[in-house]
Design an enzyme around this catalytic site. Structure first.
Site, PDB file in Angstrom:
ATOM      1  N   SER A 101      11.351 -13.358 -25.443  1.00 55.82           N
ATOM      2  CA  SER A 101      11.914 -14.352 -24.542  1.00 55.82           C
ATOM      3  C   SER A 101      10.793 -15.292 -24.109  1.00 55.82           C
ATOM      4  O   SER A 101       9.601 -14.971 -24.250  1.00 55.82           O
ATOM      5  CB  SER A 101      12.505 -13.649 -23.309  1.00 55.82           C
ATOM      6  OG  SER A 101      12.765 -14.543 -22.254  1.00 55.82           O
TER       7      SER A 101
ATOM      8  N   TYR B  78      13.209  -7.322 -16.506  1.00 53.97           N
ATOM      9  CA  TYR B  78      13.375  -8.138 -17.700  1.00 53.97           C
ATOM     10  C   TYR B  78      12.038  -8.691 -18.182  1.00 53.97           C
ATOM     11  O   TYR B  78      11.698  -8.583 -19.371  1.00 53.97           O
ATOM     12  CB  TYR B  78      14.356  -9.275 -17.425  1.00 53.97           C
ATOM     13  CG  TYR B  78      14.706 -10.069 -18.653  1.00 53.97           C
ATOM     14  CD1 TYR B  78      15.592  -9.572 -19.599  1.00 53.97           C
ATOM     15  CD2 TYR B  78      14.150 -11.328 -18.875  1.00 53.97           C
ATOM     16  CE1 TYR B  78      15.922 -10.292 -20.736  1.00 53.97           C
ATOM     17  CE2 TYR B  78      14.471 -12.062 -20.010  1.00 53.97           C
ATOM     18  CZ  TYR B  78      15.357 -11.540 -20.935  1.00 53.97           C
ATOM     19  OH  TYR B  78      15.666 -12.260 -22.070  1.00 53.97           O
TER      20      TYR B  78
END
Length: 249
Positions: A141, A154
């Site tokens: 990401s 995350y």
């Protein structure tokens, strides 16, 4: 036909980026294994691929369970005789800072986003070694490159995926197994749609990217196609941002 005669496993392929990538890989000649915990969505992806005259099977897989990842690879090899490509795409997102984050949610996020990558790669690497090489693509990401607020689990998981990718690339380069990761910005997927409640929130999210929009799943899929293909034969250990300029600043 950039993946002609190659065999690819794509986890999290029932929707979003995984589904777009499965369809694109199949269009370019790959035999695609759609792996997901979502049986209905996974079978729908297979149906979409087959109705276009391409080849795919669905394997129900929870990437956090070692035996299921081993069975995923074994069934792939039993069906298609080899494994060339693994796209570790399955993932989840959470939005809480450390002090407010339940331990169970912390462990769940790392189990899916990080341990799932580890278990799938661990199962796939011996098959690739027997096949004289392969390509592993991990889903990281933008938050595997830069930090973000209220996303403790995350950002921890994606930062770890980025560096795990580098370590794996070094470990298996001599086996001709290339390992890279993709670092997308925000993408118009069901995962992102679930946290956007108004048009104003959508625009605020889009404005974080210099290109002032979100990515489409297919735009990420084309990055995966490059890393899966022989065109990237000398590319390993990279973290590829596909983010509309998000991390450039």
């Amino acid at each position: 036909m950039r993946l002609k005669d190659k065999v690819a496993i794509i986890t999290g392929a029932a929707s979003g980026i995984g589904k777009a990538t499965a369809k694109l890989f199949a269009e370019h000649g790959a035999k695609v294994v759609v792996a997901d915990i979502d049986k209905h969505g996974g079978n729908q992806t297979v149906h979409n691929i087959k109705e276009n005259g391409n080849e795919a099977i669905f394997i129900h897989t929870d990437v956090t369970i070692k035996m299921q990842t081993k069975q995923m690879v074994a069934q792939t090899v039993n069906t298609y005789a080899k494994l060339d490509i693994l796209f570790n795409n399955a993932g989840i997102a959470m939005r809480l800072p450390v002090a407010e984050l339940p331990e169970a949610d912390w462990h769940r996020c790392l189990d899916v986003n990080l341990t799932g990558v580890f278990l799938c790669a661990k199962a796939a690497i011996p098959a690739m070694q027997r096949n004289s090489g392969g390509s592993i693509i991990n889903m990281s990401s933008i938050y595997g490159i830069v930090g973000a607020d209220v996303r403790a689990a995350y950002v921890a998981s994606k930062g770890a995926v980025t560096n795990l990718t580098r370590g794996m690339a070094l470990d298996y380069a001599q086996d001709n197994i290339r390992v890279n990761c993709i670092c997308p910005g925000f993408v118009e997927t069901p995962l992102v749609a679930g946290v956007i409640k108004t048009p104003e929130e959508y625009q605020q999210l889009a404005d974080k990217h210099p290109m002032r929009r979100l990515a489409q799943p297919e735009e990420i899929a084309y990055g995966a196609l490059y890393l899966a293909s022989d065109e990237s034969a000398f590319v390993t250990g990279i973290a590829l941002p596909i983010d509309g300029g998000y991390t450039a600043g």
